[in-house]
Design a protein around this motif. Structure first.
Motif, PDB file in Angstrom:
ATOM      1  N   GLU A 134       0.653  -1.266   0.228  1.00 30.41           N
ATOM      2  CA  GLU A 134      -0.082  -0.231  -0.085  1.00 30.41           C
ATOM      3  C   GLU A 134       1.151   1.579  -0.362  1.00 30.41           C
ATOM      4  O   GLU A 134       0.183   2.152  -0.700  1.00 30.41           O
ATOM      5  CB  GLU A 134      -0.902  -0.252   1.176  1.00 30.41           C
ATOM      6  N   ALA A 135       1.910   1.084   0.925  1.00 32.67           N
ATOM      7  CA  ALA A 135       2.788   1.948   1.101  1.00 32.67           C
ATOM      8  C   ALA A 135       3.434   2.360  -0.337  1.00 32.67           C
ATOM      9  O   ALA A 135       3.263   4.155  -1.094  1.00 32.67           O
ATOM     10  CB  ALA A 135       3.892   1.949   2.065  1.00 32.67           C
ATOM     11  N   VAL A 136       4.313   1.643  -1.290  1.00 32.47           N
ATOM     12  CA  VAL A 136       4.754   1.825  -2.191  1.00 32.47           C
ATOM     13  C   VAL A 136       3.652   1.864  -3.472  1.00 32.47           C
ATOM     14  O   VAL A 136       3.641   3.035  -4.406  1.00 32.47           O
ATOM     15  CB  VAL A 136       4.956   0.112  -2.902  1.00 32.47           C
ATOM     16  N   GLY A 137       2.228   2.108  -3.530  1.00 28.33           N
ATOM     17  CA  GLY A 137       1.297   2.209  -4.218  1.00 28.33           C
ATOM     18  C   GLY A 137       1.032   3.741  -4.009  1.00 28.33           C
ATOM     19  O   GLY A 137       0.535   4.317  -4.899  1.00 28.33           O
ATOM     20  N   ARG A 138       0.651   4.389  -2.847  1.00 29.24           N
ATOM     21  CA  ARG A 138       0.969   5.631  -2.871  1.00 29.24           C
ATOM     22  C   ARG A 138       2.193   6.588  -3.260  1.00 29.24           C
ATOM     23  O   ARG A 138       2.182   7.906  -3.495  1.00 29.24           O
ATOM     24  CB  ARG A 138       1.138   5.496  -0.863  1.00 29.24           C
ATOM     25  N   ALA A 139       3.181   5.799  -2.811  1.00 32.12           N
ATOM     26  CA  ALA A 139       4.548   6.550  -3.693  1.00 32.12           C
ATOM     27  C   ALA A 139       4.031   6.462  -5.253  1.00 32.12           C
ATOM     28  O   ALA A 139       4.555   7.764  -5.836  1.00 32.12           O
ATOM     29  CB  ALA A 139       5.179   6.101  -3.010  1.00 32.12           C
ATOM     30  N   LEU A 140       3.996   5.552  -6.293  1.00 27.85           N
ATOM     31  CA  LEU A 140       3.636   5.473  -7.015  1.00 27.85           C
ATOM     32  C   LEU A 140       2.682   6.831  -7.361  1.00 27.85           C
ATOM     33  O   LEU A 140       2.302   7.469  -8.723  1.00 27.85           O
ATOM     34  CB  LEU A 140       2.884   4.895  -7.545  1.00 27.85           C
ATOM     35  N   ALA A 141       1.508   6.204  -6.494  1.00 21.28           N
ATOM     36  CA  ALA A 141       0.139   8.141  -6.961  1.00 21.28           C
ATOM     37  C   ALA A 141       0.829   8.528  -6.721  1.00 21.28           C
ATOM     38  O   ALA A 141       0.249   9.719  -7.657  1.00 21.28           O
ATOM     39  CB  ALA A 141      -1.032   7.162  -6.068  1.00 21.28           C
ATOM     40  N   ARG A 142       1.639   9.435  -6.176  1.00 16.72           N
ATOM     41  CA  ARG A 142       1.948  10.924  -5.979  1.00 16.72           C
ATOM     42  C   ARG A 142       2.339  10.857  -6.750  1.00 16.72           C
ATOM     43  O   ARG A 142       3.120  12.416  -6.970  1.00 16.72           O
ATOM     44  CB  ARG A 142       2.786  10.806  -4.714  1.00 16.72           C
TER      45      ARG A 142
END
Length: 211
Positions: free
Chosen positions: A67-75
């Motif tokens: 989930e943290a990786v996904g947030r970084a990519l979305a940012r």
């Protein structure tokens, strides 16, 4: 006196009291206790120092890594993600980004067009906020972390060494080592900082800690 003579003069001064019969090989190594510069909170110091280099650092339990990786990519709005061989499947999030595997090896053009890459690390260094890659499983070829604009590193808390000597002790000197301290940046031209010239302009570090 030019620069070379200044350096040699300083070396001669430092060696002035050393007997001529003494050699480096004959000097015993000190096995005394080294000073620990990191203090008790090694993970906290690493996060603080890495952030000083303009890296984005988050600390999450194992269940929240993807989930943290996904947030970084979305940012950053990433549309493609390079995943090197050996990277843990459960840490790769689902999302609107396409996944690029480096098997067979991606071309330079494909890597240049990729938005992000995700890797594990060999170790990290608290006092310098540095992540170290030895390009083993989960880290991929060196070029994978040089061309995409965003580099996401997954670092386990137990991989963070307090200082440089301890980190080097954990590394294999015969492997290709890459030390990364913050996003790629240079101030060569009129001392104006420019990011992304020699590598990723965005560095995200996900530190995996016990819940």
């Amino acid at each position: 006196m030019n620069g070379r003579e200044t350096v040699l003069d300083a070396i001669r001064g430092a060696l002035s009291g050393v007997p001529g019969s003494e050699s480096p090989d004959a000097t015993p190594l000190s096995h005394g206790r080294r000073v620990d510069h990191a203090g008790p909170d090694v993970v906290g110091m690493f996060a603080d120092r890495a952030a000083e280099y303009r890296a984005t650092v988050v600390r999450v339990p194992p269940a929240d890594v993807a989930e943290a990786v996904g947030r970084a990519l979305a940012r950053t709005g990433a549309r493609s993600l390079v995943v090197p061989p050996g990277f843990p499947e459960g840490l790769v999030p689902e999302g609107p980004w396409s996944r690029l595997a480096d098997v067979p090896p991606l071309s330079i053009g494909q890597l240049d067009e990729a938005d992000a890459v995700i890797t594990t690390v060999a170790t990290a260094i608290a006092v310098t906020g540095t992540v170290t890659l030895d390009h083993g499983p989960g880290q991929g070829r060196r070029v994978l972390t040089l061309l995409p604009d965003q580099h996401i590193c997954v670092v386990r808390a137990d991989q963070i060494a307090p200082d440089v000597p301890e980190a080097l002790r954990l590394l294999d000197p015969y492997r290709p080592l890459t030390l990364v301290s913050g996003p790629s940046a240079t101030s060569d031209i009129e001392l104006d900082r420019v990011e992304g010239v020699h590598g990723p302009r965005t560095l995200d570090i996900v530190v995996v800690v016990d819940a």
